[in-house]
Design an enzyme around this catalytic site. Structure first.
Site, PDB file in Angstrom:
ATOM      1  CE  LYS A  27      -3.770  -0.697   2.149  1.00 47.51           C
ATOM      2  NZ  LYS A  27      -4.773  -0.713   3.174  1.00 47.51           N
ATOM      3  NE  ARG A  97      -6.443   3.914   4.506  1.00 45.43           N
ATOM      4  CZ  ARG A  97      -7.780   3.894   3.864  1.00 45.43           C
ATOM      5  NH1 ARG A  97      -8.253   2.677   3.185  1.00 45.43           N
ATOM      6  NH2 ARG A  97      -8.435   4.744   3.610  1.00 45.43           N
ATOM      7  N   GLY A 106      -6.204 -11.061   7.093  1.00 45.48           N
ATOM      8  CA  GLY A 106      -6.407 -11.399   8.296  1.00 45.48           C
ATOM      9  C   GLY A 106      -5.727 -10.020   9.470  1.00 45.48           C
ATOM     10  CG  MET A 108      -6.222  -2.702  12.717  1.00 43.22           C
ATOM     11  SD  MET A 108      -5.290  -1.428  13.448  1.00 43.22           S
ATOM     12  CE  MET A 108      -5.180  -0.268  11.809  1.00 43.22           C
ATOM     13  NE  ARG A 351      -5.585  -4.631  -2.899  1.00 49.36           N
ATOM     14  CZ  ARG A 351      -5.901  -5.062  -1.768  1.00 49.36           C
ATOM     15  NH1 ARG A 351      -5.392  -5.324  -0.852  1.00 49.36           N
ATOM     16  NH2 ARG A 351      -7.343  -5.242  -1.645  1.00 49.36           N
ATOM     17  CG  HIS A 467     -13.944 -11.061   3.989  1.00 51.82           C
ATOM     18  ND1 HIS A 467     -14.037 -12.499   4.215  1.00 51.82           N
ATOM     19  CD2 HIS A 467     -12.673 -10.732   4.472  1.00 51.82           C
ATOM     20  CE1 HIS A 467     -13.063 -12.862   4.801  1.00 51.82           C
ATOM     21  NE2 HIS A 467     -12.134 -12.072   4.528  1.00 51.82           N
ATOM     22  NE  ARG A 630       6.481 -49.241  -9.285  1.00 48.83           N
ATOM     23  CZ  ARG A 630       5.847 -48.470  -8.318  1.00 48.83           C
ATOM     24  NH1 ARG A 630       6.543 -47.333  -7.645  1.00 48.83           N
ATOM     25  NH2 ARG A 630       4.498 -48.599  -7.964  1.00 48.83           N
ATOM     26  CB  SER A 777      12.830 -42.819 -11.924  1.00 46.77           C
ATOM     27  OG  SER A 777      11.501 -42.074 -11.711  1.00 46.77           O
ATOM     28  CB  CYS A 844       8.161 -41.273 -11.186  1.00 46.40           C
ATOM     29  SG  CYS A 844       8.826 -42.350  -9.955  1.00 46.40           S
ATOM     30  CE1 TYR A 864      11.003 -38.849 -15.391  1.00 40.86           C
ATOM     31  CE2 TYR A 864      13.094 -39.132 -16.645  1.00 40.86           C
ATOM     32  CZ  TYR A 864      11.872 -39.520 -15.650  1.00 40.86           C
ATOM     33  OH  TYR A 864      12.163 -40.852 -15.574  1.00 40.86           O
TER      34      TYR A 864
END
Ligand code: PEP
Ligand code: MG
Length: 892
Positions: A27, A97, A106, A108, A351, A467, A630, A777, A844, A864
């Protein structure tokens, strides 16, 4: 030079700028930036996040010199405004603020009208010539301040207000007079004194420092801590405090306040979208108490309420111009707050706007088209985990629906579950695996944990910027807000909807967050749309990433889905998963329970054609892409029969007595099946099982090669190796079978034999193991289990507690533990490649689809990652972020 703690902004000049978010909070940095680019921002100053850090380091004491700096900056504000803080005749009022680096619901949030007391209120009356306005502002200040700074139960003061309205026989706040508000201010203060044993502070300086302390204090309140945890925000970031001259949106009908997004945050469409209220202050718009009006009629908005464009055309034109300036400047969609005081527009915040995944993609792709950003920036703008929202089904448009209400389409997607009415219930239900929809009149920051646990959120009150709507969008949760057609009755744990329908706690409803529809029961869904903007973005993603992305798939269907999601091969085909179906499991049980080699061979003969058929299907689907298969790794307990009817049937098939079979089941029972007779240990003790599987793989490959001309390079993978000798022996067997099959078919297939690294010993001796393996792997599911000494099956009983109480930052089965398990991956990779330079290395375990873990894999130099089909696009995007991150700082 003395440390600088306070940063001024006002009159076109500012000490800070947008890049200083870490120091000034989002802010503060943006107020400074807006001021510098010439937008109308009321003057003020930002106390930096460093002060917050110091505050906590020094047992809640401020650094020396702060008070002096605050005083000097307040004087600057006074000069610009031509008013004085605490002055009886012409008092300056300020807002205070919080503003952290990331937006944090969450904490103030805001205290408005600070500086009012029994003396200065007269100054406001004479300046504004409006006694009612002055006392309304005063009572709001007392209510806000006593709640957030002094810890007064706000319900008590609200009750006094209700009593007053009742006594006067009125319903609305607007019907109360100046005298009423004046009287209430006095009563409020008396009650505060009675309840808290302390006076409401009259001294504006005391008020200011009380508010500053409350902002810093709120950084460590429970809600803020929970929010940080859910959003991975470190506690040491701290918050900044913004003190700014007040402008009033509630001084009459030429005043207003509103919030807007420069593009639609839900769909990403490029039009100016927002809501405002005439004659209202600050949080009235988001509080959901009055129904906000649209700022314009764009996108077919047919609200019956007059728009700002119609009511205040000049201010609207100015605001629309600012929209363009902000987008050009920030090159991203902005979420703004503004106030109009006596026909003059002021910007209070900008923002980068929170958005749904769908909107994130559309905005990124559109902005590339508009020349605002490049492809790389577009890729960085989409958060990998957020893609999940798009990869799941939405409601089938053809399905029959029993519509019971319609609200605002606040956050898209489909959600279905049992109705609950409190956040705690939602959380408790989710813990035992129930899917719930949280239904509230409206939500507040206290409900965050329940919103997180629920599948979707339905509120009766509040607009698109309420909210519930904002938080749900940020979480990627489906939300229908402002659904006035439902009447929630918390006492009866039910809500009434259209057509006299009463929905009780536990009843199932479905929400469509894209249309705002609420339906009774469960509605069927259809698969996601993967073309259009999504397809375009994913093409760019693939240009940047270096890591390949494969999938874990055990069936031709999964393979097909994964290919559609962009998988470049199969990294793990778990052959035991092919036997879960009822007709197949019998054959596997027969094999496991056979008394001798002959019995096993008989069972294996039944299995061979099934396996071969599966492999053919998968190879065909993957069209020549690499497929890692496998060999069997069944934790035996998952396959053993337990019910009498299964044992009876199996005994019959096998021609043995029920008792003999029961004895065998008993004999095979393991205490720690995850560490038991599984993986290659099974192959070592019963070589014919692996031989048969290799035969099935090679026959499938040879047949497809011979009959359909497929070039397939099967990768045969041996699981749970601990010592190289296991792999050596099993490899020899596999090679023998491969050669035999190829000879029989008269074809030559390139095949690879490799192993999974799933045990610490394997990782530590990877140089030895690589002598026998053409690829590795990392099975990080087992590697996590064995490194932590945590049972995959039993950890659920205590692991969530570890995470909740911050003992572990994350569930290590979800996000790779880089410090421990990751080290083994690194060691395994380095040692393996030291022996065999071109060793192919992948991962994996479940971590292959977790963005943070994917970034780790990129950095560690893996070739990978392999993950479940639905997570393939997430992994592709995370891999691109990782690659781009090498050259660009993602936080800038
Ligand atoms: C692993 O252990 O990470 C793995 C992929 O194998 P599974 O989950 O089948 O044990
Ligand atoms: Mg494993």
């Amino acid at each position: 030079m003395a440390a600088k703690y306070v940063y001024f902004f006002g009159d076109g000049k500012a000490d800070g700028k947008a890049e200083m978010k870490n120091l000034l909070g989002g802010k503060g940095a943006n107020l400074a930036e807006m001021t510098s680019i010439g937008l109308p921002v009321p003057p003020g100053f930002t106390i930096s996040t460093e002060v917050c850090t110091e505050f906590y380091k020094n047992e809640r004491n401020y650094p020396a010199g702060l008070a002096k700096e605050v005083a000097a900056n307040l004087t600057k504000v006074e000069k610009l405004m031509g008013k004085k803080f605490g002055d009886p005749k012409n008092p300056l009022l300020v807002s205070v603020r919080s503003g952290a680096r990331a937006s944090m619901p969450g904490m103030m949030d805001t205290i408005l009208n600070l500086g009012l007391n029994d003396v200065t209120v007269h100054g406001i009356i004479s300046q504004s010539k409006d006694e009612r306005f002055a006392y309304d502002a005063y009572r709001r200040f007392v209510q806000m301040y006593s709640d957030v700074v002094m810890g007064m139960d706000k319900g008590i003061l609200e009750h006094l207000l209700e009593q007053k309205k009742e006594a006067k026989g009125v319903h609305l706040d607007t019907e109360l007079s100046a005298a009423d508000w004046k009287e209430l201010v006095g009563k409020f203060k008396e009650k505060i004194k009675k309840h808290l044993g302390q006076n409401f502070p009259e001294d504006p300086q005391e008020q200011l420092w009380g508010a500053i302390g409350a902002v810093f204090g709120s950084w460590m309140n429970q809600r803020a801590i929970t929010y940080r945890k859910l959003n991975s925000i470190p506690a040491d970031w701290g918050t900044a405090v913004n003190v700014q001259a007040m402008v009033f949106g509630n001084m009459g009908d030429d005043c207003a306040t509103g919030v807007a997004f420069t593009r639609d945050p839900s769909t990403g469409k490029n039009y100016f979208y927002g809501e405002y209220l005439v004659n209202a202050q600050g949080e009235d718009v988001v509080a959901g108490i009055r129904t906000p009006q649209p700022i314009n009629r764009a996108n077919g908005n047919d609200s019956k309420l007059p728009s700002m464009e119609e009511v205040m055309p000049e201010c609207y034109t100015q605001l629309a111009k600012i929209r363009g300036i902000l987008e050009n400047h920030y090159r991203d969609m902005q979420d703004i707050e503004f106030t109009i005081e006596k026909g003059k527009l002021f910007m209070l915040q900008t923002r980068n706007g929170k958005r749904t995944a769908k909107a994130a993609i559309k905005i990124a792709v559109d902005m590339v088209g508009e020349g605002l950003i490049d492809e790389k920036t577009a890729v960085q703008r989409v958060v990998p985990a957020q893609l999940d929202q798009l990869l799941h089904p939405s409601l089938d448009p053809k399905a029959k629906k029993k519509l019971i209400a319609k609200g605002l389409p606040a956050s898209p997607g489909a959600a279905c579950g049992q109705v609950v009415f409190t956040a705690d219930e939602a959380e408790a239900a989710a813990k035992i695996g129930l899917k719930v929809i949280l239904v509230r009149v409206e939500t507040s920051p206290e409900d965050i944990h329940g919103m997180h646990a629920a599948q979707g959120i339905l509120t009766a009150r509040g607009g698109m910027t309420s909210h519930a709507a904002v938080v749900a969008r940020g979480m990627g949760k489906c939300c229908v807000a402002g659904c006035g057609e439902i009447k929630v009755n918390y006492g009866a744990e039910s809500f009434a909807a259209k057509g006299d329908v009463v929905v009780k706690k536990g009843d199932v409803i479905t929400l469509d967050g894209s249309t705002g529809e609420v339906m009774l029961g469960e509605v069927p869904t259809v698969p996601p749309e993967l073309t259009g903007d999504f397809g375009t973005l994913m093409e760019w993603v693939d240009k940047f990433r270096k890591l390949k992305v494969r999938t874990n798939a055990d069936t031709p269907h999964d393979a097909k889905v994964a290919r559609e999601f962009g998988a470049e091969g199969i990294g793990l085909c778990r052959t035991e998963h092919m036997f879960f179906e009822a007709d197949r499991i019998a054959a596997v049980r027969e094999m496991i329970l056979a008394e001798d080699l002959d019995g096993r061979k008989r069972a294996l003969a039944k299995i061979l054609p099934m396996q071969k058929g599966d492999f053919i299907g998968i190879f065909r689907e993957m069209k020549g892409l690499p497929v890692t298969i496998r060999l069997l790794d069944p934790p035996l307990h998952e396959f053993l029969p337990h019910e009498d009817k299964d044992i009876d049937a199996l005994a019959k098939t096998m021609g043995v007595s029920v008792q003999a079979l029961k004895n065998k089941v008993e004999f095979l029972h393991e205490f720690n099946p995850m560490l038991g007779h599984r993986g290659c240990r099974l192959g070592i003790t019963f070589p014919e099982i692996y031989d048969l599987q290799v035969q099935a793989i090679m026959e499938a490959a040879c047949e497809l090669n011979k009959n359909e001309g497929f070039a397939i390079v099967p990768e045969i993978m041996i699981p749970l190796v601990a010592v190289v000798e296991e792999l050596k022996r099993l490899r020899e067997s596999a090679v023998r079978v491969c050669e035999e099959v190829m000879g029989r078919y008269g074809v030559k297939i390139d095949y690879l034999i490799g192993t999974m690294i799933e045990l610490p010993r394997a990782a530590l001796t990877a140089d030895e193991i690589a002598k026998e393996a053409e690829f590795f792997s990392f099975g990080t599911n087992d590697l996590t289990q064995t490194t932590f000494g945590l049972s995959r099956d039993d950890a659920g009983k205590f692991l969530p507690f570890y995470v909740e109480s911050n003992l572990l930052p994350e569930d290590p089965f979800v996000t790779l533990d880089q410090g421990g398990v990751g080290q083994l991956v690194r060691i395994g990779c380095e040692k393996g490649r030291a022996t065999r330079k071109n060793l192919k290395v992948g991962i994996c375990g479940e971590h292959g689809g977790d963005p943070e873990s994917v970034i780790f894999c990129h950095k560690t130099g893996l070739d990978y990652v392999s993950c479940s089909p639905f997570r393939v696009p997430i992994a592709r995007l995370a891999a691109a972020h990782a690659a781009i991150g090498e050259t660009t700082d993602l936080t800038k």
